[in-house]
Design an enzyme around this catalytic site. Structure first.
Site, PDB file in Angstrom:
ATOM      1  CG  LEU A   1       8.239   1.967   4.767  1.00 45.90           C
ATOM      2  CD1 LEU A   1       8.139   1.378   3.891  1.00 45.90           C
ATOM      3  CD2 LEU A   1       7.120   3.099   4.913  1.00 45.90           C
TER       4      LEU A   1
ATOM      5  CE1 TYR B   1       1.035   0.396   4.466  1.00 48.93           C
ATOM      6  CE2 TYR B   1       0.149   2.107   4.375  1.00 48.93           C
ATOM      7  CZ  TYR B   1       0.854   0.773   4.727  1.00 48.93           C
ATOM      8  OH  TYR B   1       1.557   1.782   6.191  1.00 48.93           O
TER       9      TYR B   1
ATOM     10  CE  LYS C   1       3.629   3.738   3.271  1.00 45.22           C
ATOM     11  NZ  LYS C   1       2.807   3.304   4.635  1.00 45.22           N
TER      12      LYS C   1
ATOM     13  CD  GLU D   1      10.097   1.796  10.481  1.00 41.54           C
ATOM     14  OE1 GLU D   1      10.107   2.837   9.637  1.00 41.54           O
ATOM     15  OE2 GLU D   1       9.671   1.005  10.447  1.00 41.54           O
TER      16      GLU D   1
HETATM   17  N1  PMP Z   1       7.772   4.148   8.371  1.00 43.14           N
HETATM   18  C1  PMP Z   1       6.341   3.083   8.770  1.00 43.14           C
HETATM   19  C2  PMP Z   1       6.828   1.850  10.003  1.00 43.14           C
HETATM   20  C3  PMP Z   1       5.403   3.638   8.174  1.00 43.14           C
HETATM   21  O1  PMP Z   1       4.342   2.963   8.238  1.00 43.14           O
HETATM   22  C4  PMP Z   1       5.302   5.136   7.754  1.00 43.14           C
HETATM   23  C5  PMP Z   1       4.356   5.966   7.067  1.00 43.14           C
HETATM   24  N2  PMP Z   1       3.200   5.882   7.799  1.00 43.14           N
HETATM   25  C6  PMP Z   1       6.882   6.111   7.667  1.00 43.14           C
HETATM   26  C7  PMP Z   1       7.841   4.942   8.220  1.00 43.14           C
HETATM   27  C8  PMP Z   1       6.588   7.035   6.907  1.00 43.14           C
HETATM   28  O2  PMP Z   1       6.935   6.678   4.995  1.00 43.14           O
HETATM   29  P1  PMP Z   1       6.282   8.501   4.644  1.00 43.14           P
HETATM   30  O3  PMP Z   1       7.008   9.114   4.939  1.00 43.14           O
HETATM   31  O4  PMP Z   1       6.419   7.777   3.156  1.00 43.14           O
HETATM   32  O5  PMP Z   1       5.081   8.248   5.139  1.00 43.14           O
END
Ligand code: PMP
Length: 285
Positions: free
Chosen positions: A206, A32, A149, A182
């Site tokens: 991610l 997603y 993701k 994270e």
């Molecule tokens: N890490 C995780 C586990 C996430 O779910 C997300 C997005 N919600 C992110 C990092 C940040 O990703 P992005 O900046 O692409 O929204």
């Protein structure tokens, strides 16, 4: 009324139906994306679609579409739904099978589902207006492919709940070497002596699009130094500032971790500088 996209059609959300044999439902077998839009303009569209395609390829889902087709879906959803600030959720699962069997079936048409949802207004680079975050910490017990993701988010959901149920806005995760990975739904950073430090991209985190944009903006438009390296939890607890980033949060200042203040417990000056730059340049992506 919310209008959603499902397999080529736009329809009211309550009319959208997916088979209970869909592997997204049975196995969390899908990928997603969430792409933010402000005043109808998508932010970071191209890198989001690139990550989507990489994720599909990593798990072997065949759903190749031109970038323009994804853009059309996002723009149609923005047009058909009310709201100044909308996140577009795109979900591609391996599709509906006739049986429940772990092996990837061949030639199953992927299920493509997308909807728009209201997100907070874009962050304002102003210490008196920013939403501050209080977070808890816990050991990262997710799988070893966190760079994908995946729609299988139970690990993230349980980690988020850990903080939420204790009254926190997020949960910062650490691995069994006591190194920060994270947040349960965001990337994480510390600031120490004027330096922004964040864990390197690997299978533990991610590759956030906000992270990519922020680091690119800082290197192109400022002299703020960034280090991508291992960050220990001791460093987190002794940081001058701690930030989180995600598409809906932009750069979120953390002022408290596990009940202790971060730095002086107030939003830091480097947050202000970084959010000012991010607000000025995010539309370039
Ligand atoms: N890490 C995780 C586990 C996430 O779910 C997300 C997005 N919600 C992110 C990092 C940040 O990703 P992005 O900046 O692409 O929204």
């Amino acid at each position: 009324m919310s209008i959603v996209y499902l397999n080529g059609e736009y329809l009211p959300m309550q009319e959208a139906k997916i088979s209970p044999m869909d592997r997204g439902f049975l196995f969390g077998d899908g990928i997603y994306e969430v792409i933010p839009s402000y005043d109808g303009k998508l932010v970071g569209f191209a890198p989001h679609i690139q990550r989507l395609n990489e994720g599909l390829q990593l798990i072997g889902i065949n759903c190749s579409r031109e970038q323009q087709e994804w853009r059309e879906i996002c723009e149609q959803l923005i047009e058909k739904n009310d709201g100044l600030n909308l996140g577009i959720y795109l979900h591609i699962s391996r599709g509906a099978d006739t049986k429940r069997f772990h092996a990837y079936p061949e030639d199953l048409p992927a299920t493509v589902y997308a909807f728009a949802f209201e997100i907070p207004a874009a962050s304002i680079a102003d210490k008196s207006k920013a939403k501050t975050y209080k977070v808890s910490t816990t050991e990262d017990l997710r799988w070893q492919r966190c760079n994908i993701k995946s729609t299988a988010l139970l690990g993230n959901v349980m980690h988020f709940q850990h903080g939420f149920s204790r009254g926190y806005n997020e949960t910062i995760l650490f691995n069994n070497n006591n190194e920060m990975t994270e947040g349960s739904a965001c990337n994480a950073y510390i600031v120490k002596n004027g330096m922004v430090i964040t864990p390197p991209l690997d299978n533990q985190i991610l590759p956030g699009i906000t992270r990519f944009m922020l680091l690119d903006i800082l290197s192109r438009h400022s002299s703020i130094k960034v280090e991508e390296r291992i960050v220990t939890m001791d460093e987190v607890f002794n940081a001058d500032e701690v930030w989180l980033t995600s598409s809906s949060k932009e750069i979120a200042p953390v002022v408290e971790i596990d009940g202790s203040p971060v730095g002086n417990g107030k939003i830091g000056d480097l947050w202000l500088a970084a959010q000012t730059l991010y607000s000025a340049h995010k539309a370039d992506y």
